[in-house]
Design a protein around this motif. Sequence first.
Motif, PDB file in Angstrom:
ATOM      1  N   LYS A   1       0.808  -1.226   0.000  1.00  0.00           N
ATOM      2  CA  LYS A   1       0.000   0.000   0.000  1.00  0.00           C
ATOM      3  C   LYS A   1       0.835   1.268   0.000  1.00  0.00           C
ATOM      4  O   LYS A   1       0.344   2.340  -0.368  1.00  0.00           O
ATOM      5  CB  LYS A   1      -0.940  -0.007   1.208  1.00  0.00           C
ATOM      6  CG  LYS A   1      -1.943  -1.161   1.187  1.00  0.00           C
ATOM      7  CD  LYS A   1      -2.801  -1.164   2.437  1.00  0.00           C
ATOM      8  CE  LYS A   1      -3.789  -2.341   2.431  1.00  0.00           C
ATOM      9  NZ  LYS A   1      -4.612  -2.391   3.664  1.00  0.00           N
ATOM     10  N   THR A   2       2.125   1.171   0.395  1.00  0.00           N
ATOM     11  CA  THR A   2       2.922   2.402   0.535  1.00  0.00           C
ATOM     12  C   THR A   2       4.296   2.327  -0.108  1.00  0.00           C
ATOM     13  O   THR A   2       4.870   3.352  -0.461  1.00  0.00           O
ATOM     14  CB  THR A   2       3.105   2.745   2.029  1.00  0.00           C
ATOM     15  OG1 THR A   2       3.680   1.613   2.705  1.00  0.00           O
ATOM     16  CG2 THR A   2       1.756   3.063   2.676  1.00  0.00           C
ATOM     17  N   ALA A   3       4.875   1.131  -0.265  1.00  0.00           N
ATOM     18  CA  ALA A   3       6.266   0.992  -0.697  1.00  0.00           C
ATOM     19  C   ALA A   3       6.419   1.291  -2.183  1.00  0.00           C
ATOM     20  O   ALA A   3       5.459   1.206  -2.952  1.00  0.00           O
ATOM     21  CB  ALA A   3       6.765  -0.426  -0.391  1.00  0.00           C
TER      22      ALA A   3
ATOM     23  N   THR B   1      -4.728  -6.434  -4.078  1.00  0.00           N
ATOM     24  CA  THR B   1      -4.062  -5.298  -3.426  1.00  0.00           C
ATOM     25  C   THR B   1      -3.195  -4.537  -4.411  1.00  0.00           C
ATOM     26  O   THR B   1      -3.183  -3.299  -4.432  1.00  0.00           O
ATOM     27  CB  THR B   1      -3.219  -5.793  -2.246  1.00  0.00           C
ATOM     28  OG1 THR B   1      -4.026  -6.579  -1.373  1.00  0.00           O
ATOM     29  CG2 THR B   1      -2.652  -4.625  -1.463  1.00  0.00           C
ATOM     30  N   LEU B   2      -2.441  -5.256  -5.241  1.00  0.00           N
ATOM     31  CA  LEU B   2      -1.610  -4.598  -6.252  1.00  0.00           C
ATOM     32  C   LEU B   2      -2.464  -3.811  -7.244  1.00  0.00           C
ATOM     33  O   LEU B   2      -2.136  -2.671  -7.601  1.00  0.00           O
ATOM     34  CB  LEU B   2      -0.773  -5.641  -6.990  1.00  0.00           C
ATOM     35  CG  LEU B   2       0.394  -6.268  -6.222  1.00  0.00           C
ATOM     36  CD1 LEU B   2       0.956  -7.453  -6.989  1.00  0.00           C
ATOM     37  CD2 LEU B   2       1.489  -5.242  -5.957  1.00  0.00           C
ATOM     38  N   VAL B   3      -3.557  -4.405  -7.692  1.00  0.00           N
ATOM     39  CA  VAL B   3      -4.424  -3.734  -8.662  1.00  0.00           C
ATOM     40  C   VAL B   3      -5.093  -2.511  -8.040  1.00  0.00           C
ATOM     41  O   VAL B   3      -5.200  -1.451  -8.675  1.00  0.00           O
ATOM     42  CB  VAL B   3      -5.473  -4.725  -9.202  1.00  0.00           C
ATOM     43  CG1 VAL B   3      -6.539  -3.996 -10.006  1.00  0.00           C
ATOM     44  CG2 VAL B   3      -4.808  -5.789 -10.060  1.00  0.00           C
TER      45      VAL B   3
ATOM     46  N   PHE C   1       2.227   4.043  -9.865  1.00  0.00           N
ATOM     47  CA  PHE C   1       2.553   2.711  -9.330  1.00  0.00           C
ATOM     48  C   PHE C   1       2.032   1.641 -10.275  1.00  0.00           C
ATOM     49  O   PHE C   1       0.850   1.627 -10.639  1.00  0.00           O
ATOM     50  CB  PHE C   1       1.928   2.535  -7.947  1.00  0.00           C
ATOM     51  CG  PHE C   1       2.225   1.185  -7.327  1.00  0.00           C
ATOM     52  CD1 PHE C   1       3.384   0.982  -6.595  1.00  0.00           C
ATOM     53  CD2 PHE C   1       1.348   0.124  -7.485  1.00  0.00           C
ATOM     54  CE1 PHE C   1       3.660  -0.251  -6.032  1.00  0.00           C
ATOM     55  CE2 PHE C   1       1.609  -1.115  -6.929  1.00  0.00           C
ATOM     56  CZ  PHE C   1       2.778  -1.303  -6.196  1.00  0.00           C
ATOM     57  N   TYR C   2       2.917   0.737 -10.681  1.00  0.00           N
ATOM     58  CA  TYR C   2       2.504  -0.406 -11.503  1.00  0.00           C
ATOM     59  C   TYR C   2       3.613  -1.451 -11.482  1.00  0.00           C
ATOM     60  O   TYR C   2       4.789  -1.119 -11.674  1.00  0.00           O
ATOM     61  CB  TYR C   2       2.219   0.027 -12.944  1.00  0.00           C
ATOM     62  CG  TYR C   2       1.635  -1.082 -13.798  1.00  0.00           C
ATOM     63  CD1 TYR C   2       0.440  -1.696 -13.451  1.00  0.00           C
ATOM     64  CD2 TYR C   2       2.297  -1.519 -14.946  1.00  0.00           C
ATOM     65  CE1 TYR C   2      -0.099  -2.710 -14.227  1.00  0.00           C
ATOM     66  CE2 TYR C   2       1.760  -2.526 -15.734  1.00  0.00           C
ATOM     67  CZ  TYR C   2       0.567  -3.125 -15.365  1.00  0.00           C
ATOM     68  OH  TYR C   2       0.046  -4.130 -16.119  1.00  0.00           O
ATOM     69  N   THR C   3       3.248  -2.696 -11.240  1.00  0.00           N
ATOM     70  CA  THR C   3       4.231  -3.784 -11.137  1.00  0.00           C
ATOM     71  C   THR C   3       3.885  -4.877 -12.144  1.00  0.00           C
ATOM     72  O   THR C   3       3.307  -5.905 -11.792  1.00  0.00           O
ATOM     73  CB  THR C   3       4.244  -4.373  -9.714  1.00  0.00           C
ATOM     74  OG1 THR C   3       2.893  -4.777  -9.369  1.00  0.00           O
ATOM     75  CG2 THR C   3       4.724  -3.361  -8.704  1.00  0.00           C
TER      76      THR C   3
END
Length: 724
Positions: free
Chosen positions: A411-413, A444-446, A455-457
């Motif tokens: 959520k923050t990193a 959570t990532l989405v 933010f996108y992984t």
Amino acid sequence: MAALYEGYTLCGLVPAQNLSHSGIQGIEAERDSDHVVVTDSTRSITLYKVSDQKPLSSWTVKQGQTLTCSAVYNSQTKEYVAVSDSKVIRIWKEEDILLDKVFKATVSSDVWKVHCVPGGEPVVLFQRGAVRLLDSILSAPQQPIEEVLAQEEAIRWSTNIVAESQQFVIFTTEQKGDHFLCLQRLNPNTLQKYRLEREEPGLSPLSFSASYRDKHIRLLYLYPNGHVYQSVVSVRGLGADEGAQALPLPRSLLLGLPVGEGLLEAASALVLDEAHVAVVGVPHPSAGAGKDFLCIWNTNFQTLQAGKEMAGKIYGQLWVFSNKLFIPHGKTLSVIPYECPKSSLASALGKLRQAKTEESKAPASVSSWNNILHGEKAQPSRTVETRKTRPNRKSQSAPSLTFDQLLELIKTAPVEEVQKEVDGLLSRSDIQDLHPLVGQLASTLVSRSLADASFYTPSALAQLVHTQSLCHSVCPDLVLLALERKDYFLCQLCLQFFPDIPEMVTCACLKAFISMPDIDAEAVSLVPDSVSFMETLIAGERGQVGLQNGFSPTSIDEGHSDGTVIKTRAEDKEKTSSPPEQNCPVGLRKAVLLNEVLQTPYSDTYLLPHLKDLSSQHVVLFLQYLQFLYLKYSQDAFPQMHGLRSPSLTQIMDWVCLVLDAHFTVLVMTPEAKSLLMNLHSFVKSQVRLVSELGKIEGSLQELSKMKMKKEVGAYSIEVIELF
């Protein structure tokens, strides 16, 4: 802990006018875990393939007739059995169309229900308590049926199970406020009757559920005050008939469910395993009034393990097949997958940790690109043990994060740290089952990616998709996020691995792929397997084009008798000897992405409305690409690359028909589409002609198989076989 996953709709409902009944009379298992038979409360029976969410067959009795028990499937004879108007037994096969023309037998007494366990023979339970095997009834339909129950006694619920290699019919009855349990053994034919203990005055059980475990039949029943009781009967203790004598049946309180103010009206409790019970229609302890929930309770520790709010009215009906719960609510029949791990105090409290044993010294391999794309072994650098041997990395001195800590970190990193920790989690050997974790990680990532544009992984999401523990229902925003970020590699993976992508999302992918400039598409990295197929298809040597799959490009205009196309003999000769070059109308990588859309499961009923959103320009381009594929597939020289991921000819033709259905009026009014439509018409007509010829061949082969071979054939003989 037990978990309820994202559900999906199997079919719509037509509830009764007073909304007190869902309109479903029963759901029964069919040939395997993916097929069920749904019987409505009036006239229709429908066979569904659950994973496809579509009906395969449907049968209806005539107006004025009523189905009075749910249809069952006899796996021994591959036939369906149902009862109409309480006395007419109907038996038919899947290929039968009209129930009025199938086998029917009228019996002498009213039937309560027909039961059939997988691999067993159907059993008929009559309303007055008598039990007969179906075959014995059909041998003499008008045979007299004895009355087992007392004059004012009526059956309330029934089922059948196999215990100790013997079939039992279990049913409960009610007489003047007293409730009884009847166990009918079929071989030998014995009946044992038990009296249930009375609850508070005026309270009758709302639901029953039976299971067999450890040589005991266990009856579970729910009362309107929220009390869930269990009564246990030993199979080996069942002796000869005791006549009308009913033995007292002890009970134990398994659950005291919260009911709020008043009593439950429409609720049901269903056994899932030795420690878990599914409950519907009972208020959630932490939710407000007026909300209907489906919950899973742990009976060993009296804890609520999972809950899901169900929209619309709950009717107190619940069925379970192959780790899927079937629940009617509102105007929908939903399928809710669930999971119940082995019960323990740690899992009940949500504090279960998998202990790492000394034997598990071998590093656990992790989904890697080399392994997934090329079949190579995973590198040992992706394991926990080798990660710990690299002290030059500062983070390795710290202990691994727990799953909850990782969710908070996401959520923050920053992106790099999140990717590193996800890699670490997937490579840990002390995590035995990633299924319940992957869905939460992806969601959570989405969620953060949608809220934070920076933010996108992509790598982490691709790894999670590759675990094959994800589906669209678990993380519904993943594909749309990939389209938004133009991550077409992730889109391709989702289309390959997700079996439940909605038709709306499929069309969104199609629209994005077809409208993408070829220059941008060529920069996209895609799965090599699918790219290799298109490279071979486009760059392959063109051989002599012959008739295959029922079509030859040289005969495109064959059958046009309206004079609109005129060809000279020279042109014909030139075409026959040198077929025209077939150029792919889209770039190679765009074609790869379109192939993924062609292979995605769909229901044409739901797909057609979304296909209408395509512009006429994109429709023509898409049809031109489908024409290109068809022409390539029709060549004798087309390489048969079964090992590569590629659409089938049937899928190509299905999409041609779908697009034409959705845009026929627009295409007719588009001048540049005229020749394209004529060619596509020829394609479809050639396929119809092919299927017709194959049907004739099939009929001939069937007739040949029916012919009796002569027992005495000389050393030399000539036989003439005439095919009609």
